[in-house]
Design a protein around this motif. Structure first.
Motif, PDB file in Angstrom:
ATOM      1  N   ALA A 206      50.922  46.174  29.494  1.00 21.89           N
ATOM      2  CA  ALA A 206      50.313  45.062  29.175  1.00 21.89           C
ATOM      3  C   ALA A 206      50.120  44.945  27.491  1.00 21.89           C
ATOM      4  N   ASP A 207      49.925  46.398  27.017  1.00 21.53           N
ATOM      5  CA  ASP A 207      49.295  46.313  25.578  1.00 21.53           C
ATOM      6  C   ASP A 207      50.576  46.593  24.807  1.00 21.53           C
ATOM      7  N   GLY A 208      51.753  46.860  25.615  1.00 22.41           N
ATOM      8  CA  GLY A 208      52.866  47.069  24.589  1.00 22.41           C
ATOM      9  C   GLY A 208      53.099  48.467  24.420  1.00 22.41           C
ATOM     10  N   THR A 209      52.467  49.189  25.204  1.00 21.22           N
ATOM     11  CA  THR A 209      52.508  50.794  25.223  1.00 21.22           C
ATOM     12  C   THR A 209      53.656  51.439  26.182  1.00 21.22           C
ATOM     13  N   VAL A 210      54.526  52.023  25.536  1.00 17.46           N
ATOM     14  CA  VAL A 210      55.587  52.524  26.458  1.00 17.46           C
ATOM     15  C   VAL A 210      55.099  53.452  27.412  1.00 17.46           C
ATOM     16  N   ILE A 211      55.447  53.311  28.766  1.00 19.57           N
ATOM     17  CA  ILE A 211      54.906  54.240  29.675  1.00 19.57           C
ATOM     18  C   ILE A 211      56.060  54.976  30.439  1.00 19.57           C
ATOM     19  N   ALA A 212      57.479  54.650  30.191  1.00 20.04           N
ATOM     20  CA  ALA A 212      58.502  55.280  30.670  1.00 20.04           C
ATOM     21  C   ALA A 212      59.656  54.920  29.578  1.00 20.04           C
TER      22      ALA A 212
ATOM     23  N   THR B  13      59.705  59.128  34.276  1.00 15.87           N
ATOM     24  CA  THR B  13      58.296  59.380  35.086  1.00 15.87           C
ATOM     25  C   THR B  13      57.470  58.346  34.365  1.00 15.87           C
ATOM     26  N   ILE B  14      56.567  57.761  35.317  1.00 15.49           N
ATOM     27  CA  ILE B  14      55.261  56.963  34.768  1.00 15.49           C
ATOM     28  C   ILE B  14      54.181  57.796  35.093  1.00 15.49           C
ATOM     29  N   SER B  15      53.383  57.900  33.874  1.00 13.49           N
ATOM     30  CA  SER B  15      52.015  58.717  34.099  1.00 13.49           C
ATOM     31  C   SER B  15      51.096  58.026  35.210  1.00 13.49           C
ATOM     32  N   THR B  16      50.643  58.607  36.078  1.00 14.16           N
ATOM     33  CA  THR B  16      49.763  58.138  36.956  1.00 14.16           C
ATOM     34  C   THR B  16      48.275  58.222  36.311  1.00 14.16           C
ATOM     35  N   SER B  17      48.174  58.615  35.244  1.00 15.28           N
ATOM     36  CA  SER B  17      46.691  58.564  34.673  1.00 15.28           C
ATOM     37  C   SER B  17      46.366  57.214  33.909  1.00 15.28           C
TER      38      SER B  17
ATOM     39  N   LYS C 252      47.943  47.748  32.688  1.00 11.25           N
ATOM     40  CA  LYS C 252      49.116  47.299  33.222  1.00 11.25           C
ATOM     41  C   LYS C 252      50.366  47.464  32.768  1.00 11.25           C
ATOM     42  N   PRO C 253      51.188  47.963  33.350  1.00 11.94           N
ATOM     43  CA  PRO C 253      52.662  48.207  32.574  1.00 11.94           C
ATOM     44  C   PRO C 253      53.525  47.093  32.748  1.00 11.94           C
ATOM     45  N   ALA C 254      54.486  46.940  31.712  1.00  8.11           N
ATOM     46  CA  ALA C 254      55.557  45.819  31.856  1.00  8.11           C
ATOM     47  C   ALA C 254      56.884  46.466  31.383  1.00  8.11           C
ATOM     48  N   LEU C 255      57.736  45.908  31.997  1.00  5.09           N
ATOM     49  CA  LEU C 255      59.267  46.384  31.747  1.00  5.09           C
ATOM     50  C   LEU C 255      60.033  45.634  30.395  1.00  5.09           C
TER      51      LEU C 255
END
Length: 387
Positions: free
Chosen positions: A9-15, A373-377, A381-384
Protein backbone atom coordinates in the motif's frame (compact mmCIF):
# COMPACT_ATOMS: atom_id res chain seq x y z
CA UNK A 1 -3.30 -7.01 -18.54
CA UNK A 2 0.11 -8.16 -17.36
CA UNK A 3 1.57 -7.67 -13.86
CA UNK A 4 5.35 -7.24 -13.56
CA UNK A 5 5.74 -6.65 -9.82
CA UNK A 6 3.87 -6.53 -6.53
CA UNK A 7 3.83 -3.37 -4.39
CA UNK A 8 2.36 -2.82 -0.95
CA UNK A 9 0.00 0.00 0.00
CA UNK A 10 2.96 2.36 0.55
CA UNK A 11 4.27 1.66 -2.96
CA UNK A 12 7.06 -0.59 -1.76
CA UNK A 13 7.85 -3.45 -4.15
CA UNK A 14 7.47 -6.79 -2.37
CA UNK A 15 7.81 -9.08 -5.40
CA UNK A 16 9.59 -8.48 -8.69
CA UNK A 17 9.91 -10.16 -12.03
CA UNK A 18 6.43 -11.64 -12.35
CA UNK A 19 6.52 -13.78 -15.50
CA UNK A 20 3.96 -12.67 -18.14
CA UNK A 21 2.77 -16.26 -18.60
CA UNK A 22 3.14 -18.33 -15.42
CA UNK A 23 4.33 -16.68 -12.22
CA UNK A 24 4.39 -19.00 -9.21
CA UNK A 25 4.89 -16.78 -6.15
CA UNK A 26 6.04 -18.24 -2.85
CA UNK A 27 3.86 -16.77 -0.08
CA UNK A 28 2.39 -17.82 3.23
CA UNK A 29 -1.26 -17.56 4.13
CA UNK A 30 -1.02 -13.98 5.51
CA UNK A 31 0.92 -12.73 2.51
CA UNK A 32 -1.47 -14.43 0.10
CA UNK A 33 -4.47 -12.82 1.78
CA UNK A 34 -2.82 -9.41 1.72
CA UNK A 35 -1.82 -9.76 -1.93
CA UNK A 36 -5.30 -10.83 -2.98
CA UNK A 37 -6.94 -7.96 -1.08
CA UNK A 38 -4.66 -5.56 -2.98
CA UNK A 39 -5.93 -6.68 -6.40
CA UNK A 40 -9.48 -7.75 -5.69
CA UNK A 41 -10.93 -4.63 -7.32
CA UNK A 42 -8.41 -4.37 -10.15
CA UNK A 43 -10.03 -4.30 -13.60
CA UNK A 44 -9.12 -7.31 -15.79
CA UNK A 45 -7.98 -9.41 -12.85
CA UNK A 46 -9.71 -12.71 -12.04
CA UNK A 47 -9.31 -13.95 -8.47
CA UNK A 48 -9.46 -17.70 -7.92
CA UNK A 49 -9.87 -19.30 -4.50
CA UNK A 50 -10.16 -22.98 -3.64
CA UNK A 51 -13.85 -22.28 -3.04
CA UNK A 52 -14.18 -21.21 -6.68
CA UNK A 53 -12.84 -24.58 -7.76
CA UNK A 54 -15.21 -26.35 -5.37
CA UNK A 55 -18.13 -24.30 -6.65
CA UNK A 56 -17.23 -25.21 -10.22
CA UNK A 57 -17.10 -28.88 -9.24
CA UNK A 58 -20.48 -28.54 -7.54
CA UNK A 59 -21.85 -26.87 -10.63
CA UNK A 60 -20.42 -29.69 -12.75
CA UNK A 61 -21.98 -32.26 -10.40
CA UNK A 62 -25.35 -30.52 -10.66
CA UNK A 63 -24.95 -30.34 -14.43
CA UNK A 64 -24.08 -34.05 -14.48
CA UNK A 65 -27.26 -34.83 -12.54
CA UNK A 66 -29.30 -32.64 -14.88
CA UNK A 67 -27.60 -34.18 -17.88
CA UNK A 68 -28.36 -37.64 -16.53
CA UNK A 69 -31.97 -36.69 -15.90
CA UNK A 70 -32.22 -35.23 -19.39
CA UNK A 71 -30.64 -38.34 -20.83
CA UNK A 72 -33.06 -40.50 -18.86
CA UNK A 73 -36.03 -38.39 -19.99
CA UNK A 74 -34.78 -38.58 -23.58
CA UNK A 75 -34.37 -42.34 -23.30
CA UNK A 76 -37.84 -42.68 -21.78
CA UNK A 77 -39.21 -40.70 -24.71
CA UNK A 78 -37.37 -43.02 -27.09
CA UNK A 79 -38.81 -46.03 -25.26
CA UNK A 80 -42.28 -44.52 -25.62
CA UNK A 81 -41.62 -43.89 -29.32
CA UNK A 82 -40.39 -47.46 -29.68
CA UNK A 83 -43.54 -48.75 -27.97
CA UNK A 84 -45.67 -46.69 -30.32
CA UNK A 85 -43.68 -47.93 -33.32
CA UNK A 86 -44.08 -51.52 -32.13
CA UNK A 87 -47.83 -51.07 -31.75
CA UNK A 88 -48.01 -49.66 -35.25
CA UNK A 89 -45.96 -52.61 -36.53
CA UNK A 90 -48.25 -55.06 -34.69
CA UNK A 91 -51.32 -53.34 -36.15
CA UNK A 92 -49.76 -53.46 -39.61
CA UNK A 93 -48.97 -57.14 -39.13
CA UNK A 94 -52.55 -57.90 -38.10
CA UNK A 95 -53.89 -55.87 -41.01
CA UNK A 96 -51.67 -57.63 -43.58
CA UNK A 97 -52.51 -60.98 -41.99
CA UNK A 98 -56.21 -60.28 -42.45
CA UNK A 99 -55.58 -59.16 -46.03
CA UNK A 100 -53.67 -62.37 -46.70
CA UNK A 101 -56.47 -64.45 -45.17
CA UNK A 102 -59.06 -62.60 -47.24
CA UNK A 103 -57.06 -63.00 -50.45
CA UNK A 104 -56.53 -66.70 -49.70
CA UNK A 105 -60.23 -67.25 -48.99
CA UNK A 106 -61.15 -65.39 -52.18
CA UNK A 107 -58.85 -67.59 -54.24
CA UNK A 108 -60.05 -70.82 -52.60
CA UNK A 109 -63.70 -69.81 -53.03
CA UNK A 110 -63.21 -68.87 -56.67
CA UNK A 111 -61.29 -72.07 -57.38
CA UNK A 112 -64.15 -74.10 -55.94
CA UNK A 113 -66.73 -72.23 -58.03
CA UNK A 114 -64.64 -72.23 -61.19
CA UNK A 115 -63.74 -75.91 -60.80
CA UNK A 116 -67.40 -76.80 -60.36
CA UNK A 117 -68.32 -74.84 -63.45
CA UNK A 118 -65.42 -76.31 -65.43
CA UNK A 119 -66.41 -79.84 -64.45
CA UNK A 120 -70.04 -79.11 -65.35
CA UNK A 121 -68.90 -77.69 -68.69
CA UNK A 122 -66.88 -80.82 -69.45
CA UNK A 123 -69.70 -83.12 -68.35
CA UNK A 124 -72.17 -81.17 -70.49
CA UNK A 125 -69.93 -81.36 -73.54
CA UNK A 126 -69.52 -85.10 -73.06
CA UNK A 127 -73.30 -85.52 -72.63
CA UNK A 128 -74.05 -83.45 -75.74
CA UNK A 129 -71.56 -85.47 -77.78
CA UNK A 130 -73.09 -88.72 -76.48
CA UNK A 131 -76.61 -87.45 -77.25
CA UNK A 132 -75.56 -86.44 -80.72
CA UNK A 133 -73.90 -89.80 -81.29
CA UNK A 134 -77.00 -91.61 -80.07
CA UNK A 135 -79.16 -89.47 -82.36
CA UNK A 136 -76.89 -90.29 -85.26
CA UNK A 137 -77.15 -94.00 -84.37
CA UNK A 138 -80.96 -93.80 -84.36
CA UNK A 139 -80.89 -91.98 -87.69
CA UNK A 140 -78.58 -94.59 -89.17
CA UNK A 141 -80.74 -97.45 -87.91
CA UNK A 142 -83.89 -95.77 -89.24
CA UNK A 143 -82.18 -95.21 -92.57
CA UNK A 144 -81.23 -98.87 -92.82
CA UNK A 145 -84.77 -99.90 -91.79
CA UNK A 146 -86.17 -97.57 -94.43
CA UNK A 147 -83.88 -99.16 -96.98
CA UNK A 148 -85.16 -102.63 -96.10
CA UNK A 149 -88.75 -101.45 -96.28
CA UNK A 150 -87.95 -99.99 -99.67
CA UNK A 151 -86.58 -103.33 -100.78
CA UNK A 152 -89.82 -105.06 -99.69
CA UNK A 153 -91.83 -102.55 -101.62
CA UNK A 154 -89.66 -103.11 -104.69
CA UNK A 155 -89.99 -106.93 -104.36
CA UNK A 156 -93.79 -106.72 -104.03
CA UNK A 157 -93.98 -104.48 -107.07
CA UNK A 158 -91.86 -106.89 -109.11
CA UNK A 159 -94.12 -109.80 -108.16
CA UNK A 160 -97.24 -107.88 -109.13
CA UNK A 161 -95.71 -107.00 -112.45
CA UNK A 162 -94.84 -110.67 -113.07
CA UNK A 163 -98.39 -111.75 -112.31
CA UNK A 164 -99.84 -109.23 -114.76
CA UNK A 165 -97.38 -110.25 -117.43
CA UNK A 166 -98.62 -113.88 -117.30
CA UNK A 167 -102.04 -112.85 -118.68
CA UNK A 168 -103.96 -114.68 -116.01
CA UNK A 169 -102.04 -117.88 -116.35
CA UNK A 170 -100.44 -117.38 -112.93
CA UNK A 171 -96.90 -116.67 -111.85
CA UNK A 172 -94.37 -119.38 -112.49
CA UNK A 173 -93.51 -121.51 -109.46
CA UNK A 174 -89.87 -120.55 -109.63
CA UNK A 175 -90.71 -116.87 -109.43
CA UNK A 176 -93.07 -117.44 -106.55
CA UNK A 177 -90.44 -119.47 -104.70
CA UNK A 178 -87.85 -116.76 -105.29
CA UNK A 179 -90.25 -114.08 -104.04
CA UNK A 180 -90.99 -116.06 -100.92
CA UNK A 181 -87.28 -116.47 -100.15
CA UNK A 182 -86.75 -112.75 -100.66
CA UNK A 183 -89.70 -111.94 -98.42
CA UNK A 184 -88.33 -114.17 -95.67
CA UNK A 185 -84.91 -112.53 -95.89
CA UNK A 186 -86.36 -109.06 -95.87
CA UNK A 187 -88.64 -109.90 -92.93
CA UNK A 188 -85.65 -111.14 -90.94
CA UNK A 189 -83.65 -108.06 -91.85
CA UNK A 190 -86.56 -105.80 -90.98
CA UNK A 191 -87.01 -107.43 -87.59
CA UNK A 192 -83.31 -107.10 -86.89
CA UNK A 193 -83.24 -103.45 -87.91
CA UNK A 194 -86.35 -102.69 -85.91
CA UNK A 195 -84.58 -104.15 -82.88
CA UNK A 196 -81.52 -102.01 -83.67
CA UNK A 197 -83.75 -98.95 -84.00
CA UNK A 198 -85.43 -99.73 -80.69
CA UNK A 199 -82.08 -100.17 -78.95
CA UNK A 200 -80.68 -96.97 -80.48
CA UNK A 201 -83.81 -95.11 -79.46
CA UNK A 202 -83.54 -96.36 -75.90
CA UNK A 203 -79.91 -95.23 -75.79
CA UNK A 204 -80.90 -91.88 -77.30
CA UNK A 205 -83.54 -91.41 -74.63
CA UNK A 206 -80.93 -92.05 -71.93
CA UNK A 207 -78.42 -89.66 -73.51
CA UNK A 208 -81.13 -87.01 -73.92
CA UNK A 209 -81.90 -87.25 -70.20
CA UNK A 210 -78.19 -87.17 -69.41
CA UNK A 211 -77.60 -84.12 -71.61
CA UNK A 212 -80.58 -82.38 -70.05
CA UNK A 213 -79.28 -83.16 -66.55
CA UNK A 214 -75.81 -81.99 -67.57
CA UNK A 215 -77.31 -78.78 -68.89
CA UNK A 216 -79.13 -78.21 -65.60
CA UNK A 217 -75.93 -78.93 -63.66
CA UNK A 218 -74.03 -76.49 -65.90
CA UNK A 219 -76.64 -73.80 -65.36
CA UNK A 220 -76.60 -74.45 -61.61
CA UNK A 221 -72.78 -74.16 -61.55
CA UNK A 222 -72.99 -70.94 -63.56
CA UNK A 223 -75.62 -69.57 -61.19
CA UNK A 224 -73.46 -70.57 -58.20
CA UNK A 225 -70.50 -68.76 -59.74
CA UNK A 226 -72.53 -65.61 -60.32
CA UNK A 227 -73.96 -65.57 -56.80
CA UNK A 228 -70.73 -66.70 -55.15
CA UNK A 229 -68.77 -63.81 -56.66
CA UNK A 230 -70.59 -61.49 -54.25
CA UNK A 231 -68.64 -63.16 -51.42
CA UNK A 232 -65.29 -62.32 -53.03
CA UNK A 233 -63.95 -59.09 -51.59
CA UNK A 234 -62.77 -57.59 -54.88
CA UNK A 235 -66.04 -58.34 -56.66
CA UNK A 236 -66.61 -59.83 -60.10
CA UNK A 237 -65.38 -58.35 -63.37
CA UNK A 238 -67.71 -57.73 -66.30
CA UNK A 239 -67.72 -61.03 -68.14
CA UNK A 240 -70.65 -60.09 -70.35
CA UNK A 241 -73.88 -62.06 -70.81
CA UNK A 242 -74.05 -65.83 -70.79
CA UNK A 243 -71.47 -68.35 -69.74
CA UNK A 244 -68.01 -66.74 -69.19
CA UNK A 245 -65.25 -68.05 -71.40
CA UNK A 246 -62.60 -70.23 -69.69
CA UNK A 247 -59.91 -67.72 -70.68
CA UNK A 248 -61.71 -64.94 -68.79
CA UNK A 249 -61.97 -67.16 -65.72
CA UNK A 250 -58.26 -67.95 -65.97
CA UNK A 251 -57.34 -64.26 -66.20
CA UNK A 252 -59.46 -63.47 -63.16
CA UNK A 253 -57.88 -66.33 -61.21
CA UNK A 254 -54.41 -65.02 -62.10
CA UNK A 255 -55.36 -61.62 -60.68
CA UNK A 256 -56.54 -63.26 -57.45
CA UNK A 257 -53.33 -65.31 -57.23
CA UNK A 258 -51.19 -62.20 -57.78
CA UNK A 259 -53.17 -60.40 -55.10
CA UNK A 260 -52.57 -63.25 -52.67
CA UNK A 261 -48.82 -63.26 -53.46
CA UNK A 262 -48.63 -59.51 -52.87
CA UNK A 263 -50.53 -59.86 -49.58
CA UNK A 264 -48.20 -62.64 -48.43
CA UNK A 265 -45.15 -60.52 -49.29
CA UNK A 266 -46.61 -57.54 -47.40
CA UNK A 267 -47.38 -59.76 -44.41
CA UNK A 268 -43.83 -61.11 -44.36
CA UNK A 269 -42.44 -57.57 -44.54
CA UNK A 270 -44.77 -56.46 -41.75
CA UNK A 271 -43.68 -59.40 -39.57
CA UNK A 272 -40.02 -58.48 -40.14
CA UNK A 273 -40.78 -54.87 -39.26
CA UNK A 274 -42.60 -56.00 -36.12
CA UNK A 275 -39.65 -58.14 -35.07
CA UNK A 276 -37.25 -55.26 -35.69
CA UNK A 277 -39.48 -52.89 -33.70
CA UNK A 278 -39.72 -55.39 -30.85
CA UNK A 279 -35.94 -55.85 -30.77
CA UNK A 280 -35.43 -52.08 -30.85
CA UNK A 281 -37.86 -51.60 -27.95
CA UNK A 282 -36.11 -54.29 -25.93
CA UNK A 283 -32.74 -52.63 -26.56
CA UNK A 284 -34.09 -49.19 -25.64
CA UNK A 285 -35.58 -50.70 -22.47
CA UNK A 286 -32.26 -52.26 -21.52
CA UNK A 287 -30.49 -48.95 -22.18
CA UNK A 288 -32.99 -47.13 -19.96
CA UNK A 289 -32.59 -49.67 -17.16
CA UNK A 290 -28.81 -49.40 -17.39
CA UNK A 291 -28.97 -45.61 -17.42
CA UNK A 292 -31.20 -45.59 -14.35
CA UNK A 293 -29.03 -48.14 -12.54
CA UNK A 294 -25.74 -46.31 -13.21
CA UNK A 295 -27.01 -42.90 -12.10
CA UNK A 296 -25.25 -39.65 -13.04
CA UNK A 297 -21.82 -41.04 -12.15
CA UNK A 298 -18.91 -39.37 -10.40
CA UNK A 299 -17.52 -36.10 -11.72
CA UNK A 300 -13.85 -36.28 -12.73
CA UNK A 301 -12.62 -33.28 -10.74
CA UNK A 302 -9.33 -32.77 -12.55
CA UNK A 303 -10.83 -33.17 -16.02
CA UNK A 304 -13.72 -30.87 -15.07
CA UNK A 305 -11.45 -28.07 -13.87
CA UNK A 306 -9.11 -28.60 -16.84
CA UNK A 307 -12.06 -28.07 -19.15
CA UNK A 308 -13.11 -25.02 -17.14
CA UNK A 309 -9.74 -23.28 -17.26
CA UNK A 310 -9.55 -24.02 -20.99
CA UNK A 311 -12.98 -22.51 -21.61
CA UNK A 312 -14.10 -19.07 -22.79
CA UNK A 313 -14.52 -18.09 -19.14
CA UNK A 314 -10.85 -17.04 -19.28
CA UNK A 315 -9.52 -14.84 -22.08
CA UNK A 316 -6.04 -13.83 -23.18
CA UNK A 317 -6.58 -10.34 -21.73
CA UNK A 318 -7.16 -11.65 -18.21
CA UNK A 319 -4.66 -11.87 -15.40
CA UNK A 320 -5.65 -14.81 -13.21
CA UNK A 321 -4.60 -14.37 -9.59
CA UNK A 322 -4.97 -17.71 -7.76
CA UNK A 323 -4.65 -18.30 -4.02
CA UNK A 324 -3.72 -22.00 -3.80
CA UNK A 325 -6.87 -22.51 -5.91
CA UNK A 326 -5.74 -25.87 -7.36
CA UNK A 327 -4.14 -27.28 -4.22
CA UNK A 328 -6.47 -30.29 -4.12
CA UNK A 329 -4.86 -31.61 -7.31
CA UNK A 330 -1.29 -31.70 -5.97
CA UNK A 331 1.77 -30.21 -7.57
CA UNK A 332 1.49 -32.22 -10.79
CA UNK A 333 -2.21 -31.49 -11.29
CA UNK A 334 -1.76 -27.80 -10.44
CA UNK A 335 1.12 -27.49 -12.90
CA UNK A 336 -1.03 -28.96 -15.67
CA UNK A 337 -3.88 -26.58 -14.89
CA UNK A 338 -1.53 -23.57 -14.84
CA UNK A 339 -0.20 -24.62 -18.22
CA UNK A 340 -3.78 -24.86 -19.53
CA UNK A 341 -4.56 -21.35 -18.32
CA UNK A 342 -1.38 -19.97 -19.80
CA UNK A 343 -2.28 -21.72 -23.02
CA UNK A 344 -5.39 -19.55 -23.18
CA UNK A 345 -3.07 -16.50 -23.29
CA UNK A 346 -3.72 -15.48 -19.69
CA UNK A 347 -1.08 -14.35 -17.20
CA UNK A 348 -1.34 -16.77 -14.27
CA UNK A 349 -0.07 -15.55 -10.88
CA UNK A 350 -0.26 -18.46 -8.50
CA UNK A 351 0.35 -17.86 -4.77
CA UNK A 352 1.50 -20.96 -2.91
CA UNK A 353 3.78 -22.30 -0.24
CA UNK A 354 4.08 -25.72 -1.91
CA UNK A 355 7.81 -26.32 -2.39
CA UNK A 356 7.24 -28.98 -5.05
CA UNK A 357 5.17 -26.61 -7.18
CA UNK A 358 7.75 -23.84 -6.65
CA UNK A 359 10.47 -26.24 -7.76
CA UNK A 360 8.45 -27.01 -10.90
CA UNK A 361 8.14 -23.26 -11.66
CA UNK A 362 11.84 -22.67 -11.11
CA UNK A 363 12.60 -25.40 -13.60
CA UNK A 364 10.37 -23.98 -16.33
CA UNK A 365 12.00 -22.63 -19.48
CA UNK A 366 12.42 -18.87 -19.31
CA UNK A 367 9.81 -18.25 -21.98
CA UNK A 368 7.26 -20.49 -20.23
CA UNK A 369 7.26 -19.20 -16.63
CA UNK A 370 9.15 -18.64 -13.44
CA UNK A 371 9.01 -18.32 -9.64
CA UNK A 372 8.98 -15.27 -7.31
CA UNK A 373 8.74 -14.70 -3.56
CA UNK A 374 6.73 -12.45 -1.20
CA UNK A 375 8.36 -11.87 2.11
CA UNK A 376 6.21 -13.13 4.95
CA UNK A 377 7.86 -10.59 7.39
CA UNK A 378 6.17 -7.54 5.85
CA UNK A 379 2.99 -6.31 7.48
CA UNK A 380 2.03 -3.58 5.11
CA UNK A 381 -0.77 -4.18 2.63
CA UNK A 382 0.71 -5.14 -0.74
CA UNK A 383 -0.58 -4.11 -4.13
CA UNK A 384 -0.01 -5.43 -7.67
CA UNK A 385 1.23 -3.05 -10.34
CA UNK A 386 0.42 -3.67 -13.99
CA UNK A 387 2.30 -2.49 -17.03
Amino acid sequence: MRFQELRDADGTVIARGLHPAIAVVAAGAVARAAAISAVVSTQGCIILHPSDVENELKRAAIAAVEQHENARDHKQAKVADAQFALQQAVDAGLRTSRETSTASNDLVRFDELATRLGTAEEDYEVAVRADAEAARAVATALGELDHILGQRHSASTSLDQARKAADGHGVPEAVVHQAMNLQAALAAAEAEKRQVVQQADEIAQVTRVASRDALLAREAAHSALRSGMSLISVGAPNWGPGMPLPGLLSNYRDSLANRLAAAEAAEAEAKNAEQAARSFLEQEGRDLDLLAANGPGEVDARATIAAWVSSEHFSRDDAVFADEAFGRFGAEGTAALLSNLAGRGCQVIYLTDDPELLGWAIGLPHEAGGASTISTSRTRKPALVSD
